[in-house]
Design a protein around this motif. Sequence first.
Motif, PDB file in Angstrom:
ATOM      1  N   GLY A 155     -10.680 -10.465 -13.723  1.00 54.66           N
ATOM      2  CA  GLY A 155     -11.451 -10.760 -12.518  1.00 54.66           C
ATOM      3  C   GLY A 155     -10.634 -11.534 -11.500  1.00 54.66           C
ATOM      4  N   GLN A 156      -9.880 -12.492 -11.953  1.00 53.08           N
ATOM      5  CA  GLN A 156      -9.033 -13.274 -11.054  1.00 53.08           C
ATOM      6  C   GLN A 156      -7.946 -12.419 -10.432  1.00 53.08           C
ATOM      7  N   GLN A 157      -7.327 -11.541 -11.249  1.00 54.89           N
ATOM      8  CA  GLN A 157      -6.266 -10.683 -10.731  1.00 54.89           C
ATOM      9  C   GLN A 157      -6.826  -9.664  -9.744  1.00 54.89           C
ATOM     10  N   SER A 158      -8.052  -9.232  -9.934  1.00 52.69           N
ATOM     11  CA  SER A 158      -8.681  -8.305  -8.991  1.00 52.69           C
ATOM     12  C   SER A 158      -8.834  -8.962  -7.626  1.00 52.69           C
ATOM     13  N   ASN A 159      -9.202 -10.234  -7.627  1.00 50.32           N
ATOM     14  CA  ASN A 159      -9.283 -10.961  -6.354  1.00 50.32           C
ATOM     15  C   ASN A 159      -7.907 -11.064  -5.701  1.00 50.32           C
ATOM     16  N   ALA A 160      -6.881 -11.277  -6.523  1.00 46.18           N
ATOM     17  CA  ALA A 160      -5.513 -11.357  -5.988  1.00 46.18           C
ATOM     18  C   ALA A 160      -5.101 -10.027  -5.367  1.00 46.18           C
ATOM     19  N   ASP A 190      -7.095  -7.765  -3.970  1.00 44.96           N
ATOM     20  CA  ASP A 190      -7.802  -7.617  -2.695  1.00 44.96           C
ATOM     21  C   ASP A 190      -7.108  -8.416  -1.597  1.00 44.96           C
ATOM     22  N   ALA A 191      -6.731  -9.645  -1.939  1.00 47.67           N
ATOM     23  CA  ALA A 191      -6.068 -10.483  -0.932  1.00 47.67           C
ATOM     24  C   ALA A 191      -4.699  -9.928  -0.566  1.00 47.67           C
ATOM     25  N   ALA A 192      -3.928  -9.444  -1.555  1.00 46.43           N
ATOM     26  CA  ALA A 192      -2.591  -8.920  -1.286  1.00 46.43           C
ATOM     27  C   ALA A 192      -2.652  -7.655  -0.443  1.00 46.43           C
ATOM     28  N   LEU A 193      -3.599  -6.762  -0.721  1.00 45.30           N
ATOM     29  CA  LEU A 193      -3.728  -5.536   0.075  1.00 45.30           C
ATOM     30  C   LEU A 193      -4.138  -5.862   1.511  1.00 45.30           C
ATOM     31  N   HIS A 194      -5.022  -6.846   1.657  1.00 43.77           N
ATOM     32  CA  HIS A 194      -5.436  -7.253   3.009  1.00 43.77           C
ATOM     33  C   HIS A 194      -4.241  -7.805   3.779  1.00 43.77           C
ATOM     34  N   THR A 195      -3.424  -8.624   3.105  1.00 44.12           N
ATOM     35  CA  THR A 195      -2.230  -9.178   3.741  1.00 44.12           C
ATOM     36  C   THR A 195      -1.254  -8.075   4.122  1.00 44.12           C
ATOM     37  N   GLN A 196      -1.068  -7.100   3.212  1.00 38.15           N
ATOM     38  CA  GLN A 196      -0.150  -5.995   3.489  1.00 38.15           C
ATOM     39  C   GLN A 196      -0.596  -5.207   4.714  1.00 38.15           C
ATOM     40  N   THR A 197      -1.878  -4.923   4.812  1.00 43.87           N
ATOM     41  CA  THR A 197      -2.401  -4.159   5.955  1.00 43.87           C
ATOM     42  C   THR A 197      -2.220  -4.924   7.265  1.00 43.87           C
ATOM     43  N   MET A 198      -2.557  -6.211   7.233  1.00 42.00           N
ATOM     44  CA  MET A 198      -2.442  -7.006   8.466  1.00 42.00           C
ATOM     45  C   MET A 198      -0.985  -7.156   8.893  1.00 42.00           C
ATOM     46  N   GLN A 243       4.417  -6.269   0.976  1.00 46.39           N
ATOM     47  CA  GLN A 243       4.394  -5.054   0.153  1.00 46.39           C
ATOM     48  C   GLN A 243       4.723  -5.358  -1.309  1.00 46.39           C
ATOM     49  N   VAL A 244       5.742  -6.181  -1.524  1.00 43.42           N
ATOM     50  CA  VAL A 244       6.110  -6.553  -2.892  1.00 43.42           C
ATOM     51  C   VAL A 244       4.962  -7.284  -3.580  1.00 43.42           C
ATOM     52  N   ALA A 245       4.343  -8.210  -2.857  1.00 45.15           N
ATOM     53  CA  ALA A 245       3.236  -8.970  -3.433  1.00 45.15           C
ATOM     54  C   ALA A 245       2.064  -8.053  -3.775  1.00 45.15           C
ATOM     55  N   ALA A 246       1.764  -7.097  -2.902  1.00 45.55           N
ATOM     56  CA  ALA A 246       0.648  -6.187  -3.158  1.00 45.55           C
ATOM     57  C   ALA A 246       0.930  -5.282  -4.364  1.00 45.55           C
ATOM     58  N   LEU A 247       2.176  -4.743  -4.421  1.00 48.09           N
ATOM     59  CA  LEU A 247       2.517  -3.872  -5.547  1.00 48.09           C
ATOM     60  C   LEU A 247       2.494  -4.636  -6.865  1.00 48.09           C
ATOM     61  N   ASN A 248       3.069  -5.815  -6.878  1.00 54.90           N
ATOM     62  CA  ASN A 248       3.082  -6.621  -8.114  1.00 54.90           C
ATOM     63  C   ASN A 248       1.668  -6.986  -8.549  1.00 54.90           C
ATOM     64  N   ALA A 249       0.812  -7.290  -7.601  1.00 55.01           N
ATOM     65  CA  ALA A 249      -0.562  -7.662  -7.942  1.00 55.01           C
ATOM     66  C   ALA A 249      -1.313  -6.469  -8.532  1.00 55.01           C
ATOM     67  N   ARG A 250      -1.126  -5.283  -7.959  1.00 59.35           N
ATOM     68  CA  ARG A 250      -1.822  -4.090  -8.463  1.00 59.35           C
ATOM     69  C   ARG A 250      -1.328  -3.716  -9.863  1.00 59.35           C
ATOM     70  N   ILE A 251       0.009  -3.788 -10.066  1.00 58.41           N
ATOM     71  CA  ILE A 251       0.549  -3.473 -11.393  1.00 58.41           C
ATOM     72  C   ILE A 251       0.073  -4.511 -12.409  1.00 58.41           C
ATOM     73  N   ALA A 252       0.061  -5.770 -12.019  1.00 55.68           N
ATOM     74  CA  ALA A 252      -0.395  -6.822 -12.927  1.00 55.68           C
ATOM     75  C   ALA A 252      -1.857  -6.612 -13.312  1.00 55.68           C
ATOM     76  N   LEU A 253      -2.680  -6.162 -12.361  1.00 53.32           N
ATOM     77  CA  LEU A 253      -4.085  -5.911 -12.676  1.00 53.32           C
ATOM     78  C   LEU A 253      -4.227  -4.806 -13.714  1.00 53.32           C
ATOM     79  N   VAL A 254      -3.470  -3.720 -13.531  1.00 53.05           N
ATOM     80  CA  VAL A 254      -3.535  -2.627 -14.503  1.00 53.05           C
ATOM     81  C   VAL A 254      -3.070  -3.114 -15.877  1.00 53.05           C
ATOM     82  N   GLN A 255      -2.029  -3.909 -15.906  1.00 57.60           N
ATOM     83  CA  GLN A 255      -1.518  -4.421 -17.186  1.00 57.60           C
ATOM     84  C   GLN A 255      -2.520  -5.334 -17.866  1.00 57.60           C
TER      85      GLN A 255
END
Length: 538
Positions: free
Chosen positions: A412-417, A419-427, A446-458
């Motif tokens: 749940g915490q990583q999912s929030n991360a 969302d925030a990383a994707l929002h930052t990447q878009t902006m 971009q690096v932060a968003a990719l790492n956050a998404r991979i970490a969530l899947v893991q």
Amino acid sequence: MTGRVVSLRIRRSFLVGLSLATMLSGCDMAPRYNPTKLKLPAQWEGQEHGVLQSARPADDAIRPDWWTMLGDPELNRLEEQAMRLNADIQAQAEAFMQARDMAMEAKSHLYPQVSGAAGGEKYKGSRHRLWRGAGSQGPVYMSSEQYSGTASWEPDFWSAIRNKVRMAKQGTQAAAAAYALARLSLQAELASDYVALRGLDAQDAVYRDSIRYYQTAVQVTKMRLAGAIAPGMDVSRAETQLYTTQAQETEVHTQRDVMEHAIAVLVNQAPASFHIAPVQHLAFADVQPPVALPSTLLERRPDIAEAERRMAQANRAIGVSRAAFYPHITFNAMTGFMDNGFDLASLSNSMYQFGVQALLPLFQGGLRRAELQRNWSQYRQQEDLYRSTVLDAFQEVEDNLTRTTRLKTEAGQQSNAVDAALHTQTMTMALYTGGLTNYLDVVVAQVAALNARIALVQVQTRAVNARVELIRALGGGWSRADLPQSDKIMPFQPLQYGHLRHAAPLAGISTQGDPAAADLTSGDANVSHPLDRSGAHR
């Protein structure tokens, strides 16, 4: 009258001896078996956070086909395939069969051992042999035919044979528990590998989505460079991010191929002919397994049951060693006919002998005492191993209760991360396109968003695997009641001489192999990729 009195005395002596043998045969030298009583906790420490609930006694607890709780039809089919065809499971079933045969071998010594013999010889002596005088009419040729039957029986006065039988039966029950443990380990390994493979599929989907995004970013930087409103360094940074992500995706493909090969072997398929179609997301059911009280774990774990049966075996071995201090008595008899020709009609050619032998070693330099002391030590060793097995089981349950609880929170915490990383990447990308920031900020986002998404899947993958490991630690739906009953272990009857290639199944364990096991190139679990292996999936 005299003959009748003698006959009565013989009968009386025989009855007295038989009664004595019966009484002595009830002497059991093994100590009374009292399994170790362990003081157990009342509740699992990992349940204090309220995520999991204890199963009530009326609940079905974990089902034998526990993997169906994950809600994946493909996994269900793979598990069924593995249970039918896996070579390690079939080998473990044969080990159980051999343990049953060893129990039958031990029991055979309780019965009289009867054998028959027949033979014939013909001899010719020299006419000029030493001491044969001239004109002697003594025989030169001689023949001999003999037919006989022998029987021997060892009365089990001190229960040495019966304790060996009990040991063999307990060893068979331990083999059944080992078979159940092998099945459970295979089921958990297959489920864990399958979950890991689907996690890699989800990571691959994230990488492919990011690669498409980065390709667009490269085009944007090139357009801005062509318009002289951005430096060439922006293009290099965008291309570096793109190529690095492509390399990471290739590594995921490598890991997926290796995991797919491991699954192929578990379901009895050659890796070259086995493929599983990829998916885009993790889609396992979020169902928590019911957790029974700690006191019931001893009845649910096959490895604990195996350790307890080994301890019971060691207890019986003490009785066998004790019996060696008492006389070893054997009855034997032989009867038959012998003649220099085939003439069994004459009783004068009959022969017989019978006797009893008692053997009591008087001095062996401490041999028997050493064996007895060794068996006591082996019993205590098995007792220690039993306690160690129980402690390991409790640790595994607690570890996976903790993982299940914490990983759910972490996801749940990583999912929030994310969302925030994707929002930052878009902006950040929007700001760069408008010329309000540099591309270095875009790369960082971009690096932060990719790492956050991979970490969530893991994390999500680890959470599902934690549930799998928790189910395995709880016994996977197995119960001590599944062990074969002691009186049904023997694979055949003493006078049975047919149908010996395969014993009748016992406790759900059969040595009848599936003909499909010989085909390693195709099978029920073979699923072709809808995409060519050199296509989009790669």
